[in-house]
Design an enzyme around this catalytic site. Sequence first.
Site, PDB file in Angstrom:
ATOM      1  N   SER A  10       0.816  -1.221   0.000  1.00 21.31           N
ATOM      2  CA  SER A  10       0.000   0.000   0.000  1.00 21.31           C
ATOM      3  C   SER A  10       0.849   1.270   0.000  1.00 21.31           C
ATOM      4  O   SER A  10       0.373   2.339   0.384  1.00 21.31           O
ATOM      5  CB  SER A  10      -0.942  -0.002   1.207  1.00 21.31           C
ATOM      6  OG  SER A  10      -0.204  -0.034   2.427  1.00 21.31           O
ATOM      7  N   GLY A  11       2.092   1.143  -0.447  1.00 21.45           N
ATOM      8  CA  GLY A  11       2.977   2.308  -0.525  1.00 21.45           C
ATOM      9  C   GLY A  11       2.780   3.092  -1.808  1.00 21.45           C
ATOM     10  O   GLY A  11       1.747   3.007  -2.481  1.00 21.45           O
ATOM     11  N   ASN A  12       3.810   3.860  -2.187  1.00 25.42           N
ATOM     12  CA  ASN A  12       3.718   4.736  -3.355  1.00 25.42           C
ATOM     13  C   ASN A  12       3.376   3.980  -4.631  1.00 25.42           C
ATOM     14  O   ASN A  12       2.486   4.368  -5.395  1.00 25.42           O
ATOM     15  CB  ASN A  12       5.047   5.471  -3.553  1.00 25.42           C
ATOM     16  CG  ASN A  12       5.317   6.496  -2.474  1.00 25.42           C
ATOM     17  OD1 ASN A  12       4.411   6.935  -1.774  1.00 25.42           O
ATOM     18  ND2 ASN A  12       6.577   6.879  -2.329  1.00 25.42           N
ATOM     19  N   CYS A 128      12.462   0.549 -12.147  1.00 20.04           N
ATOM     20  CA  CYS A 128      12.078   1.769 -12.862  1.00 20.04           C
ATOM     21  C   CYS A 128      13.176   2.187 -13.835  1.00 20.04           C
ATOM     22  O   CYS A 128      12.900   2.577 -14.980  1.00 20.04           O
ATOM     23  CB  CYS A 128      11.758   2.884 -11.880  1.00 20.04           C
ATOM     24  SG  CYS A 128      13.111   3.349 -10.766  1.00 20.04           S
ATOM     25  N   SER A 159      10.629  10.644  -4.125  1.00 16.33           N
ATOM     26  CA  SER A 159       9.815   9.658  -4.832  1.00 16.33           C
ATOM     27  C   SER A 159      10.204   8.229  -4.479  1.00 16.33           C
ATOM     28  O   SER A 159       9.572   7.277  -4.944  1.00 16.33           O
ATOM     29  CB  SER A 159       9.931   9.858  -6.351  1.00 16.33           C
ATOM     30  OG  SER A 159      11.211   9.460  -6.816  1.00 16.33           O
ATOM     31  N   GLY A 161      10.255   5.453  -1.878  1.00 14.47           N
ATOM     32  CA  GLY A 161       9.697   5.030  -0.605  1.00 14.47           C
ATOM     33  C   GLY A 161      10.580   4.013   0.092  1.00 14.47           C
ATOM     34  O   GLY A 161      11.666   3.661  -0.387  1.00 14.47           O
ATOM     35  N   ARG A 165      14.161   2.095  -1.226  1.00  9.25           N
ATOM     36  CA  ARG A 165      15.416   2.296  -0.495  1.00  9.25           C
ATOM     37  C   ARG A 165      15.986   0.974   0.016  1.00  9.25           C
ATOM     38  O   ARG A 165      17.201   0.762   0.020  1.00  9.25           O
ATOM     39  CB  ARG A 165      15.193   3.268   0.667  1.00  9.25           C
ATOM     40  CG  ARG A 165      14.836   4.665   0.212  1.00  9.25           C
ATOM     41  CD  ARG A 165      14.435   5.571   1.371  1.00  9.25           C
ATOM     42  NE  ARG A 165      14.016   6.867   0.881  1.00  9.25           N
ATOM     43  CZ  ARG A 165      14.834   7.889   0.638  1.00  9.25           C
ATOM     44  NH1 ARG A 165      16.132   7.739   0.842  1.00  9.25           N
ATOM     45  NH2 ARG A 165      14.367   9.037   0.191  1.00  9.25           N
ATOM     46  N   ALA A 166      15.106   0.074   0.411  1.00  7.59           N
ATOM     47  CA  ALA A 166      15.564  -1.223   0.913  1.00  7.59           C
ATOM     48  C   ALA A 166      16.093  -2.118  -0.199  1.00  7.59           C
ATOM     49  O   ALA A 166      16.819  -3.083   0.069  1.00  7.59           O
ATOM     50  CB  ALA A 166      14.420  -1.932   1.639  1.00  7.59           C
ATOM     51  N   ASN A 167      15.757  -1.776  -1.438  1.00  8.42           N
ATOM     52  CA  ASN A 167      16.089  -2.641  -2.567  1.00  8.42           C
ATOM     53  C   ASN A 167      17.191  -2.080  -3.465  1.00  8.42           C
ATOM     54  O   ASN A 167      17.322  -2.506  -4.614  1.00  8.42           O
ATOM     55  CB  ASN A 167      14.840  -2.874  -3.427  1.00  8.42           C
ATOM     56  CG  ASN A 167      13.793  -3.718  -2.737  1.00  8.42           C
ATOM     57  OD1 ASN A 167      14.109  -4.495  -1.843  1.00  8.42           O
ATOM     58  ND2 ASN A 167      12.546  -3.557  -3.131  1.00  8.42           N
TER      59      ASN A 167
END
Length: 312
Positions: A10-12, A128, A159, A161, A165-167
């Site tokens: 349910s994030g960005n 992305c 932009s 989330g 950042r964790a990935n």
Amino acid sequence: MTVKVAIIGSGNIGTDLMIKIMRLSKTLEMGAFVGIDPDSDGLKRAERMGVSITAAGIEGLVAMPEFADIEIIFDATSAGAHARHSELMLAHGKRVIDLTPAAIGPYTIPPVNGEAHLDAPNVNMVTCGGQATIPIVAAINRVSKVHYGEIVASIASKSAGPGTRANIDEFTETTSRAIVEVGGAAHGKAIIILNPAEPPLIMRDTVYCLCDDADREAIARSVDAMVAEVQSYVPGYRLKQAVQFESIGGNAPLRIPELDGSFTGLKVTVFLEVEGAAHYLPAYAGNLDIMTSAALRTAERIAQRMEQGVAA
């Protein structure tokens, strides 16, 4: 006839994808939106839009009465969580579209190999940066063999989330492999930059390719054609300037660690910009927009394939 889908995360990315499906798709129908934080903006927004929700994660999804009718699951969580999610969803006979860099299923870039894996139980949308740049590597490679492809993706820090950042490590590894496996380069390298500038800057990507010397106009036409194809589902995708060419060789051969010896040939540089549609985040978040747009395009193709199978 529409195909019902669920989004995990349910994030960005998950929230933007939900809004795109509800606004743009005539093929897909939201069946459920799944998170783990009941106070997340995404879950609250989904509830306001009339979508069935659960804050109990994937177990909550399986327990929902709507689950039986859902055919396609989008995973917009993290690479670490995706392995478990995929295993459980496949056990229930669901098709999975992975928006994390987990890369369990085959890489899918819609304008390059979008038709190749429509029957795969799990497909991976790379990253992305991969969605923005690998089409360009492929466009160059179809004219002249790319021996080395390097991409630099610069996105606004705002932009990115927690999942993105964790990935970061998985992002670079997955994108590098996909430059080779989908883009066609013999060697690939990916770099991501989280830009903290204020006001936030729009997503920008640079593609460097070392290839055999070839017809430069033919390469430029191939790139232009690919840009137009990506624009068909990401209107904010565009070239920043004309394709750049540089002859490499003579007294100044280029040495690349990934290549044996020195390189002589043609260096092609392409500068891109991706403006988002601002369905959820502001327009600077083109990185989010191209990822969710590619996933939507892929899901619609899978749904059409499923309907054709039923009709047959």
